[in-house]
Every structure is written in structure tokens, then in C-alpha cells.
Design a protein around this motif. Structure first.
Motif, short mmCIF file in Angstrom:
data_model
loop_
_atom_site.label_atom_id
_atom_site.label_comp_id
_atom_site.label_asym_id
_atom_site.label_seq_id
_atom_site.Cartn_x
_atom_site.Cartn_y
_atom_site.Cartn_z
N GLU A 184 0.82 -1.21 0.00
CA GLU A 184 0.00 0.00 0.00
C GLU A 184 0.85 1.26 0.00
OE1 GLU A 184 -2.43 -0.55 3.43
OE2 GLU A 184 -3.96 -1.72 2.36
N GLY B 58 3.46 1.64 -1.77
CA GLY B 58 4.08 1.82 -3.08
C GLY B 58 4.91 0.65 -3.56
N GLN C 271 -0.97 2.46 -3.09
CA GLN C 271 -0.07 3.05 -4.07
C GLN C 271 0.81 2.00 -4.74
OE1 GLN C 271 2.14 6.12 -2.06
NE2 GLN C 271 0.34 7.38 -1.67
N SER D 259 4.57 4.37 -11.81
CA SER D 259 3.43 4.68 -10.97
C SER D 259 3.85 5.31 -9.65
CB SER D 259 2.62 3.40 -10.70
OG SER D 259 3.42 2.46 -9.99
N ALA D 260 5.05 4.97 -9.18
CA ALA D 260 5.51 5.51 -7.90
C ALA D 260 6.24 6.83 -8.05
CB ALA D 260 6.44 4.51 -7.22
N PRO E 257 2.75 10.19 -10.08
CA PRO E 257 1.39 10.03 -10.54
C PRO E 257 0.77 11.37 -10.89
CG PRO E 257 1.78 8.90 -8.44
CD PRO E 257 2.96 9.77 -8.70
N ASP F 151 -0.20 13.46 -7.94
CA ASP F 151 0.91 14.11 -7.26
C ASP F 151 1.41 15.30 -8.06
OD1 ASP F 151 0.77 12.47 -5.16
OD2 ASP F 151 2.43 11.17 -5.73
N ARG G 208 4.68 12.23 0.84
CA ARG G 208 5.07 10.99 0.18
C ARG G 208 6.55 11.00 -0.17
NH1 ARG G 208 2.92 8.67 -5.56
NH2 ARG G 208 3.93 6.65 -5.40
#
Length: 280
Positions: free
Chosen positions: A21, A23, A123, A160-161, A164, A167, A218
Motif C-alpha cells: 500500500e 508503493g 499506491q 506509478s511511484a 502520478p 501528485d 510521500r
């Protein structure tokens, strides 16, 4: 990324869930142990629900012969990868029918059954190869295609990390916290400027080394590697090895060999003449 091969009943499930979750990318592989589990349908941290027992050549849910890998979808993570004709699967774990099964299937066999499924958890991502990580159920794991598929999955996790769309809208800049130097050693980020989200998604660059960056609450990793691209370093000049200037020594070496051959001939003649004079 964490890879689990034919693991069932994970005691570390809560910690793994929290890690994904946050990432992480969890890749799991099926196998005999997983197929024999009576609680396979209740197994957590899987992208789809699975049927117990598995499907193989000669089994209860049998096919007549091993199945090949179907061409990859043009909009999936494996788009553009070439599937060798001799890559086949002899056994797999079947997914339970579900409305979203097609959306979660990112690779299929020639009969349409899922070979690789994926879902998002927080994530991070959960990925399942419905066959083994070795050659027990398939020769996929000993093919070059297998390496390319894993590489694509890692890249998708990085994409994706890294940045995004949400973000990018909420956090336009990423602040470096811990970076890697040229020897791969971690150092504190000192004197480095924030990196724009759009530039962060492109990977490391001058002024933005690989490392850990913070955007709001994050933390994301800017990973080293990826496709090589010419860097725009001030005052630097990029030369190809084939175009670099050099000195052709072939002529000099041939001339040196001729001189040595002549000296050898003169030396031999001088020695022969000296023997003739001694005999006289």
C-alpha cells in the motif's frame, strides 16, 4: 519489489500489505503448493481469486497439449514484446470468473485464460504469474521473454511511484532527501535544488541524482538505470568509440618488420662470411 514463488499462508501478510500500500510491487508465482491449498480462494494479497487444483496436461481440468502465450495487448505493460513460438505452458492456476477479470489480466494464453494478472493496492501493485517461477510448469521462466516481462513490471512500478498525475497536480516539486553518488553510496542531499514533477518522471539527470525524494507527505525513489540518453553536461563532448581519433600503426609495424628482416639477413651473411674466412 518483492518476489514470492509458490508461497501460501503468509505469516507476514499484514506487513506485506502495508508495504504494498505504501508503493511496493509484490510479484507472486503459482506452483504445486499453492494449487494444493484448500483455502486458496481465501488467500490474501492476490490480484484475483483462484481455483484450487490447478490445470495441467492430463489433469482434471486438462487441455490436450501445452498452450502458447498469446500476443500481448497494445495498451498493456508488455506491449511490443515478441513472444517466441516455442514458449509454452503445461500447467497453470485458473482464476475464478469475475466482472473485472479481463481488466486485471495483462497476459493470456492462446486459449484466453489469464497467464499474468495485476491489481492496484493503495499506491502499490499485486502481480500474479499463474504458472511457476521455474521450468516445472512452463518453459517461460527459462526464456528471454521472462526477463523482459519482469523488466516491464519493474518499470511500471517505477512509473506509478515516481510521479502520478495526482501528485503532479498537488505537488509540483520533489525535494531530495537521500541521494546516491557515482559509486552507489548514499549521501545526504545538500545544495540540490528541488526537481519539477515532470522532470522527476524522466529519471536521473544532472542536478537530480538517483535517490529518495519527498513530495508533500510521500517519499518516492528516483531509480538509477533505464534507457541511456545523452546528458547535457556543460563543457562536455560526447564521442563514439568508432569516431574517436586514433593513430594507425599498421604501416609502421610493417616497416619495422622489414627492417628487422633486413638486419637478420645482413647478420646471417656476416656470420657466413666469417666462417668462410676461418676455413681458408
Amino acid at each position: 519489489m518483492i518476489v514470492l514463488a509458490d508461497q501460501i499462508g503468509l505469516a507476514e501478510e499484514p506487513d506485506l500489505r502495508e508495504w504494498v500500500e505504501g508503493g511496493g510491487l509484490l510479484i507472486r508465482f503459482a506452483g504445486p503448493r499453492m494449487a494444493a491449498s484448500e483455502r486458496l480462494a481465501e488467500e490474501p494479497l492476490l490480484p484475483v481469486r483462484l481455483r484450487a487444483g490447478g490445470r495441467d496436461v492430463g489433469g482434471a481440468l486438462a487441455w490436450g497439449e501445452p498452450r502458447s502465450v498469446a500476443p500481448f495487448a497494445a495498451d498493456g505493460p508488455f506491449a511490443g514484446l515478441s513472444v517466441p513460438n516455442d514458449t509454452t505452458v503445461r500447467a497453470q492456476l485458473l482464476a475464478e470468473p469475475a466482472p473485472d477479470l479481463a481488466d486485471r489480466s495483462i497476459a493470456r494464453l492462446s486459449d484466453g485464460t489469464p497467464l499474468v494478472t495485476r491489481t492496484v493496492l493503495g499506491q502499490g501493485q499485486l502481480v500474479l504469474f499463474h504458472t511457476t517461477a521455474n521450468a516445472e510448469w512452463s518453459n517461460l521462466a527459462i526464456s528471454g521473454l521472462f526477463v523482459e516481462m519482469l523488466d516491464r513490471l519493474v518499470r511500471s512500478a517505477r512509473a506509478s511511484a515516481a510521479a502520478p498525475e495526482a501528485d503532479r497536480a498537488e505537488q509540483p516539486f520533489w525535494l531530495p532527501e537521500l541521494v546516491l553518488d557515482g559509486f552507489g553510496r548514499t549521501t545526504e542531499a545538500e545544495g540540490l535544488a528541488p526537481v519539477a514533477a515532470a522532470d522527476f518522471a524522466r529519471g536521473p539527470a544532472p542536478g537530480a541524482p538517483a535517490g529518495l525524494y519527498r513530495g508533500g507527505e510521500r517519499v518516492a525513489a528516483l531509480n538509477a538505470g533505464g534507457p541511456m540518453a545523452p546528458a547535457d553536461w556543460p563543457g562536455a563532448r560526447i564521442e563514439r568509440g568508432a569516431q574517436a581519433p586514433g593513430l594507425d600503426l599498421r604501416g609502421w609495424l610493417v616497416a619495422l618488420a622489414a627492417v628487422l628482416f633486413a638486419l637478420d639477413a645482413l647478420g646471417s651473411a656476416w656470420l657466413a662470411r666469417g666462417r668462410q674466412g676461418a676455413m681458408a
